[in-house]
Design a protein around this motif. Sequence first.
Motif, PDB file in Angstrom:
ATOM      1  N   UNK A   1       0.745  -1.172   0.118  1.00 17.08           N
ATOM      2  CA  UNK A   1      -0.075   0.216   0.174  1.00 17.08           C
ATOM      3  C   UNK A   1       0.766   0.968  -0.016  1.00 17.08           C
ATOM      4  N   UNK A   2       0.575   2.331  -0.635  1.00 21.09           N
ATOM      5  CA  UNK A   2       1.258   3.424  -0.729  1.00 21.09           C
ATOM      6  C   UNK A   2       1.669   4.068   0.564  1.00 21.09           C
ATOM      7  N   UNK A   3       0.743   3.898   1.500  1.00 20.05           N
ATOM      8  CA  UNK A   3       0.803   4.604   2.677  1.00 20.05           C
ATOM      9  C   UNK A   3       1.829   3.872   3.695  1.00 20.05           C
ATOM     10  N   UNK A   4       2.024   2.563   3.510  1.00 23.19           N
ATOM     11  CA  UNK A   4       3.083   1.860   4.205  1.00 23.19           C
ATOM     12  C   UNK A   4       4.545   2.394   4.195  1.00 23.19           C
ATOM     13  N   UNK A   5       5.135   2.651   2.989  1.00 26.75           N
ATOM     14  CA  UNK A   5       6.382   3.017   3.023  1.00 26.75           C
ATOM     15  C   UNK A   5       6.611   4.633   3.752  1.00 26.75           C
TER      16      UNK A   5
END
Length: 820
Positions: free
Chosen positions: A31-35
């Motif tokens: 998911x884009x938010x995880x990094x």
Amino acid sequence: MGNVPASSALPASEAADDGKRVTPEVVNRLPRWFPIVVVSLSFLPFLLNQLGADFGIQDQPVTSESLVQLNPLQISDHVHHSLTGPFVHTLLEWSSTIAAFFTMLMAFSYFFIKGDIVTPIIGLALFCSGVIDAFHTLAADRMVFALADSKTLIPFTWAFCRNFNALITTVGVCLFLLTKIDQTTHRKKVISLISFALLLGFISYAIMYTLVHQPVLPTTMYKENFIHRPYDLGALVLFAVLGGLICPFFYRKYPGIFSQTLILSMIPQFMTQAHMTFGSTALFDNHFNIAHVLKALSYVVPFCGLVFEFINVVAKEKATQEELKRVNTNLESIVDQRTVELRNERNELQKRNQTIENIYTNVKSGFLIVNRNGTIEEGFTRSCYNLLSQDTHQGEKFSTALGLDERKAGHFNVMLEQVFEDFLPEDVLLKQVPSRFPIGKMVIKIEGAVIRDKESLPLGVLFTITDITELVNKEKENTVRNSLIQILKRKAEFRNFLEDTKMVLQECKKLALSSNQKRLRILIHTIKGNCGIFEMGAIANLIDTIEDQNEITIKSLQDIENAFREFLSKHQSILGLSYDREGDEIFLVDRQQVEALARSATSAQTLTAVKAAINRWVLELNRTPFSLLVEPVMRMGSNIASRLEKQVEIVNLTTDLKVDTELLRPIFQNLVHLIHNALDHGLESIEERGDKPKKGKIEFKAECDDRFWHIIVRDDGRGINTEKLVQRALASGRLIAKEAERLSREEKLKLIFMDGLSTADAVTDISGRGVGMSALAEAVKLVNGTISVSSEMSRGTTFKISVPIDPKELEKAVSFELAA
């Protein structure tokens, strides 16, 4: 680990409802938010430090003086407060260890689900690092026996564990970058995992055992230096190389969520080492605690990656189930629709089968398939029982079902075998197969069509059997009618033929009594040939049947006589002829000839001159135009050509020459054999003629010089195969090998006149018995003549017959001249 669409296991034709809806695809990435969260958490402590936040825990040593003034409860609180740093340290370390342990469990679960050995190997490496960290925690809390002081043991074991962590991760990742494991079997993968786990366990135990038994450990912290913890610098560099170089390469080779989180985990790993290397100067200070939190985060990140992998697997499974459900719905609809279609097709098929059954049961023509062995296949029509025999059955030889004798069956089977050999065009080979057969009182006709497989090789021949009895009867009636017309046109010649035949048959009876079968067969073969001139097919067929007998008896000869007798008796009202009534030879004299005789006699002045004129007139009367004598032979040849379905032009090149009828009668009686051979064996079918004109040609020509009559017959067929002649002569014992070697080409060609020798592969009612050419040679010998033959392969054959002019005729001619 790869990005696999959820519908990859479904047929392509069912991936969409109507060509517009495409199966949903689960995206196989983080998911884009995880990094963002990981990077933020990695740099957040540093930013908070810049804003003044301090995460250190002050060391509160417990002394006897401080404890004297406190009550027991306060002592307990004081001791606990003094252990806040170790407690926090223990909590963080065990959090890392637990994260490493669950990461390993998740990795092994993923391995057993997906069969991917990469994930558990990396998980084992992380778990081994976690075990080393657990040992570091136990040593720091004095839960394991150790000889060294805690102030040196804790920093040293930390540094060693961190370097070991970086090294073992590097080894695990590089292991897959430098080797290929795509084709490894599941069993080998499990063996590799067990071996790697045992190796790491041994290394971990050896390290722990060694460290706890060291009484003195090196100093690892230098407060006054820029690099406070130089032993942590190696791990810092390794994590930097891992995050910036090795792990990205690993991701390219094994793309997936876990590979992404492995790269992402290098950020908190690097920040952990940065805080310890450049910031921490004491146990439990600000950078010490931050490093331990970030280290726990670095273990949690791969664990989250595996969680996302499982979420992705579940999502794919869910998408697959939804797609399967949709496909099943579509399939049910298709099956229902197809069921209706099949029901309709079955009804239609039943109607067609019923139609075919009606045809099969009621069709008057017969249909059957004959295989390569010449036997009847299963499935022939019922009408075959009526056309052939009620005993007709599968596996029976077709030649047997046709009621053929041994000779004719052999010929039929040879022709059928050639169809399967497929060395000539199909139509040519099928034309060679006999087509008409008498079955009891019926006559049937068979027509074949080759059945071929996918490679166009013959599998069988489909024969259509038709009852042509009525047609044959009409043909017989037409033949008799034509025969009567020909006899009436040439009645004088027929009477001469009839008288000759009666004398020949009497001679044949004497030959039968003396067992001279060779001469007998030559004579009746010639009678058969001349029957064809007057289109007396029934008598010709009877003689052909008699020729098949091993021995021709007097009874057989009487059968021939009775056939002539019956024919003439039946048509006596038309022909006015009788077999048993003696007849004189008839000469037809026209008005011009009578007038010429009158003029010659009137102009003669003496009795001798009158006699000479009469003799000369009689001599001229005894001569007949060559064209009239050869015309019946040519007409018969045209009939045979039509029967053989060959296009042939038969021409006479001599129009104004009159020949001695009496002298040359034996020759003309046997010319039929030449034309039989030319048509049956010499001239090719249209397909075989190659660059020659499609229509074959046979030429007749007559010449006369001072001493000889010359009759020439020429065709443009395939020519005579002299080598085949020699081989047949050797095989029959008529020639020995030494003699064959000395023969010239001309001598080899003359073998064709040898009795019983033929180049034909099979005997037919037209030729092939080896008798006709022998009969011709006998006739030439009878008039003291000679016969020569020349032949060129693929160009044709020429026969030249030379007969001396009758000496008496020469004497008469001389006397005429003297009288004149």
